[in-house]
Design an enzyme around this catalytic site. Structure first.
Site, mmCIF file in Angstrom:
data_model
loop_
_atom_site.group_PDB
_atom_site.id
_atom_site.type_symbol
_atom_site.label_atom_id
_atom_site.label_comp_id
_atom_site.label_asym_id
_atom_site.label_seq_id
_atom_site.Cartn_x
_atom_site.Cartn_y
_atom_site.Cartn_z
ATOM 1 N N HIS A 104 0.764 -1.152 0.016
ATOM 2 C CA HIS A 104 -0.135 -0.004 0.128
ATOM 3 C C HIS A 104 0.955 1.227 0.041
ATOM 4 C CE1 HIS A 104 -3.402 -2.285 0.513
ATOM 5 N NE2 HIS A 104 -3.196 -2.689 1.819
ATOM 6 N N ASP A 150 -3.219 -10.473 -2.319
ATOM 7 C CA ASP A 150 -3.486 -9.972 -0.857
ATOM 8 C C ASP A 150 -4.970 -9.530 -0.869
ATOM 9 O OD1 ASP A 150 -2.197 -8.447 1.814
ATOM 10 O OD2 ASP A 150 -3.996 -7.372 0.801
ATOM 11 N N HIS A 197 -6.426 -6.930 -0.159
ATOM 12 C CA HIS A 197 -6.624 -5.421 -0.438
ATOM 13 C C HIS A 197 -5.827 -5.260 -1.938
ATOM 14 C CE1 HIS A 197 -6.834 -6.374 3.907
ATOM 15 N NE2 HIS A 197 -8.164 -5.757 3.560
ATOM 16 N N ASP A 207 -4.887 -12.813 3.464
ATOM 17 C CA ASP A 207 -6.008 -12.354 4.302
ATOM 18 C C ASP A 207 -7.374 -12.466 3.420
ATOM 19 O OD1 ASP A 207 -4.789 -10.387 2.560
ATOM 20 O OD2 ASP A 207 -4.661 -8.939 3.735
HETATM 21 ZN ZN LIG Z 1 -4.289 -6.973 3.006
#
Ligand SMILES: [Zn+2]
Length: 369
Positions: free
Chosen positions: A143, A180, A182, A268
């Site tokens: 991120h 991931d 996200h 996740d």
């Molecule tokens: Zn994540």
């Protein structure tokens, strides 16, 4: 083919985000947490390492640490002003520049070590001192923007490692597959105009950054076409991810012809993760890893590096990570996924999968795949 090299360092588990409950700073109506509290805690990672050891798999790996990323390596991605502000806050008080990436005293050096482990893993594969490699460290990286940390990520580990490899080994075409749950927004931003770096992110639609979906964001300028987002409806499970790999990820890699594949492996998207709502189990991660091992063998001489990103279930991360590392190394163990039966029962019904398959087919066709 050589062994799998496994890069990790206990020191990276000592990074602290301060006292938080899940992702909330303590105060007001938010009570201090009962134990670890902060979602991006060291325990999921440490417990994965423990499971690898007690299952005997760690004995079959080439266990290594690495030097922290050098200032020269960091400066290829991050402006000096950001590094200085981060270092100053890390030396004095800790801080949180964006509201979602808190850090304590000493986190600068730990983040540089985390980036260094990723750099070491890619370097080992390109130097031919191992067959493939995995890096387990924190803080994660996908991120982080060049001048702003975000979502627990303080330095952009994978871009730092890839650019160091380009400088040292002259490697050109690199594909990053980010599973991931996200969105890999930092990696996307860094490579958005780069035609030599294919960035693919599979993520829960609108999860994090909050509200972001991204299917229409395909790169810009010379990088047009080299960014692929695969937003997935919340609730999707094993079948949806397998279809996304078969219909989009693998054909995109085949068309791109990478010299190296790097996976940003968050764990996740599992069925019990507290920060997302997807439904994968350990065999999903095992299959995705096998698919990447096969793709790397066909396309780039087996050059594959997997870098750990998120994953917030202390209980389940170890079992999903164990599956990734077994598939990467070809080793097996007696470990059985104790949540498999529940995760299988939670898979969505056929009409959900049919809806998502239709959306994936449309995405694939729109990208000429
Ligand atoms: Zn994540």
């Amino acid at each position: 083919m050589g062994k799998t090299a496994f890069f990790t360092d206990e020191r990276t588990f000592w990074h602290t985000g301060g006292i938080q409950s899940l992702v909330l700073p303590v105060g007001g109506w938010v009570q201090p947490p009962s134990s670890a509290g902060f979602a991006e805690s060291p325990d999921s990672k440490r417990r994965l390492l423990s499971l690898l050891k007690v299952s005997g798999v760690a004995d079959k790996l080439d266990m290594r640490s690495a030097e922290p990323a050098s200032r020269e390596d960091l400066l290829r991605i991050h402006p000096a002003a950001y590094l200085e502000a981060f270092k100053h806050a890390s030396d004095t008080t800790g801080g949180d520049f964006s509201g979602s990436a808190p850090f304590g005293i000493g986190s600068y050096e730990i983040a540089a070590l985390s980036a260094g482990l990723a750099t070491g893993a890619i370097d080992a594969v390109l130097s031919g001192t191992c067959g493939n490699a995995f890096s387990l460290s924190r803080p994660p990286g996908h991120h982080c923007l060049p001048d702003m940390p975000l979502g627990f990520c303080l330095l952009a580990n994978i871009p730092i490692a890839i650019e160091a490899a380009r400088a040292r080994h002259g490697i050109e075409r690199v594909a990053i597959v980010d599973w991931d749950v996200h969105h890999g927004n930092g990696t996307q931003a860094i490579y958005y105009e780069d035609p030599d770096t294919l960035t693919i992110s599979l993520h829960q639609d609108r999860c994090f950054p909050p509200g972001y979906s991204g299917a229409e964001d395909i790169g810009t300028g010379r990088g047009t076409g080299a960014n692929i987002n695969i937003p997935l409806l919340p609730g999707g499970g094993h079948a949806v991810y397998m279809r996304a790999f078969e219909r989009i990820v693998v054909p995109a890699l085949e068309a791109f012809k990478p010299d190296l594949i790097v996976v940003a492996s968050g764990l996740d998207a599992s069925a019990v993760d507290p920060l997302a709502r997807m439904n994968l189990h350990s065999d999903s991660f095992r299959n995705m890893t096998r698919t990447m091992v096969d793709a790397a063998a066909r396309l780039c001489g087996g050059r594959l590096v997997i870098i750990h990103e998120g994953g917030y279930s202390e209980t389940y991360v170890p079992f999903c990570g164990q599956a990734v590392i077994e598939a990467l190394s070809g080793e097996t163990s007696a470990v059985v996924d104790p949540l498999m039966e529940m995760a299988l029962a939670w898979q969505p019904e056929e009409r959900f999968d049919a809806l998502q398959f239709g959306i994936l087919e449309e995405m694939a066709r729109s990208r000429g795949l």
